[in-house]
Design a protein around this motif. Structure first.
Motif, PDB file in Angstrom:
ATOM      1  N   LYS A  26       0.832  -1.213   0.000  1.00 29.70           N
ATOM      2  CA  LYS A  26       0.000   0.000   0.000  1.00 29.70           C
ATOM      3  C   LYS A  26       0.864   1.260   0.000  1.00 29.70           C
ATOM      4  CE  LYS A  26      -4.074  -1.930   0.219  1.00 29.70           C
ATOM      5  NZ  LYS A  26      -4.937  -1.907  -0.949  1.00 29.70           N
ATOM      6  N   LEU A  27       1.965   1.227   0.734  1.00 32.06           N
ATOM      7  CA  LEU A  27       2.868   2.374   0.802  1.00 32.06           C
ATOM      8  C   LEU A  27       3.480   2.655  -0.568  1.00 32.06           C
ATOM      9  CD1 LEU A  27       4.031   4.400   2.848  1.00 32.06           C
ATOM     10  CD2 LEU A  27       5.869   2.781   3.273  1.00 32.06           C
ATOM     11  N   ARG A  28       3.939   1.604  -1.254  1.00 33.64           N
ATOM     12  CA  ARG A  28       4.539   1.780  -2.591  1.00 33.64           C
ATOM     13  C   ARG A  28       3.533   2.306  -3.601  1.00 33.64           C
ATOM     14  NH1 ARG A  28       7.068  -3.043  -1.213  1.00 33.64           N
ATOM     15  NH2 ARG A  28       5.600  -4.251  -2.444  1.00 33.64           N
ATOM     16  N   GLU A  29       2.243   1.977  -3.417  1.00 28.17           N
ATOM     17  CA  GLU A  29       1.206   2.405  -4.349  1.00 28.17           C
ATOM     18  C   GLU A  29       0.669   3.800  -4.025  1.00 28.17           C
ATOM     19  OE1 GLU A  29      -1.688  -0.680  -3.838  1.00 28.17           O
ATOM     20  OE2 GLU A  29      -0.589  -2.109  -5.107  1.00 28.17           O
ATOM     21  N   SER A  30       1.060   4.352  -2.885  1.00 29.83           N
ATOM     22  CA  SER A  30       0.492   5.616  -2.427  1.00 29.83           C
ATOM     23  C   SER A  30       1.375   6.795  -2.823  1.00 29.83           C
ATOM     24  CB  SER A  30       0.347   5.595  -0.905  1.00 29.83           C
ATOM     25  OG  SER A  30       1.609   5.762  -0.281  1.00 29.83           O
ATOM     26  N   THR A  31       0.906   7.980  -2.477  1.00 22.95           N
ATOM     27  CA  THR A  31       1.690   9.193  -2.709  1.00 22.95           C
ATOM     28  C   THR A  31       2.856   9.303  -1.727  1.00 22.95           C
ATOM     29  OG1 THR A  31       0.237  10.468  -1.268  1.00 22.95           O
ATOM     30  CG2 THR A  31      -0.276  10.483  -3.613  1.00 22.95           C
ATOM     31  N   PHE A  32       2.904   8.405  -0.745  1.00 25.96           N
ATOM     32  CA  PHE A  32       3.970   8.402   0.254  1.00 25.96           C
ATOM     33  C   PHE A  32       5.032   7.359  -0.084  1.00 25.96           C
ATOM     34  CE2 PHE A  32      -0.048   9.479   2.431  1.00 25.96           C
ATOM     35  CZ  PHE A  32       0.229  10.805   2.723  1.00 25.96           C
ATOM     36  N   ASN A  33       5.210   7.056  -1.357  1.00 24.59           N
ATOM     37  CA  ASN A  33       6.112   5.977  -1.765  1.00 24.59           C
ATOM     38  C   ASN A  33       7.595   6.318  -1.605  1.00 24.59           C
ATOM     39  OD1 ASN A  33       6.390   7.728  -3.868  1.00 24.59           O
ATOM     40  ND2 ASN A  33       5.536   6.368  -5.414  1.00 24.59           N
ATOM     41  N   ASP A  34       7.903   7.493  -1.087  1.00 25.59           N
ATOM     42  CA  ASP A  34       9.295   7.844  -0.817  1.00 25.59           C
ATOM     43  C   ASP A  34       9.754   7.334   0.555  1.00 25.59           C
ATOM     44  OD1 ASP A  34       7.563   9.660   0.470  1.00 25.59           O
ATOM     45  OD2 ASP A  34       9.074  11.253   0.473  1.00 25.59           O
ATOM     46  N   LEU A  35       8.856   6.683   1.296  1.00 27.50           N
ATOM     47  CA  LEU A  35       9.160   6.203   2.641  1.00 27.50           C
ATOM     48  C   LEU A  35       9.404   4.699   2.665  1.00 27.50           C
ATOM     49  CD1 LEU A  35       6.460   8.043   4.771  1.00 27.50           C
ATOM     50  CD2 LEU A  35       8.897   8.485   4.749  1.00 27.50           C
TER      51      LEU A  35
END
Length: 146
Positions: A26-35
């Motif tokens: 979910k993180l990689r697919e989100s706008t927060f994928n820099d984390l």
């Protein structure tokens, strides 16, 4: 009895790894994928222990202060966290979340709330009582051995 313990242990590992896998996806697919997943959970910790120093957050998470400081530095560079001086003692530097960090924190909490609601929806009252007791026992175990 030993087989039951092993089965519970394997289930806990499977569940933990499964949740981490879903969160990373979910993180990689989100706008927060820099984390990274570690940084995302550090955002949770900074929010839970708001206005604490890096060392205080590290202590609550059982991390070395250096590890927490390095993670905080990355989060600050990416715009998720910030440092600020304590109002009473300007020598003390505290951590907080920026607007971007608070948005991610709320999204992460919403994911966990949705997951728990999904998990509990088909359980009857007795099953829910048993799972609550088991979770309290796990929390007590972690607290006692930390």
């Amino acid at each position: 009895m030993a087989d039951e313990y092993q089965e519970i242990n394997e289930s806990l590992i499977r569940i933990y790894n499964g949740i981490l896998w879903i969160e990373e996806k979910k993180l990689r697919e989100s706008t927060f994928n820099d984390l990274t997943i570690k940084e995302m959970h550090a955002i949770d910790a900074i929010s839970m222990y708001d206005h604490q120093t890096s060392s205080q957050v590290a202590k609550k998470l059982h991390l070395s202060p250096g590890t927490m400081t390095a993670t905080a530095n990355r989060l600050i560079a990416k715009g998720y966290a910030e440092r600020f001086h304590d109002e009473e003692d300007r020598r003390i530097i505290r951590l907080g979340l920026t607007h971007k960090g608070r948005v991610l924190y709320r999204a992460h909490r919403a994911f966990h709330n949705m997951m728990v609601k999904s998990f509990l929806k088909d359980m009857d009252e007795n099953e829910q009582k048993v799972i609550h007791k088991a979770l309290r026992n796990l929390e007590d175990f972690v607290e006692d051995h930390s």
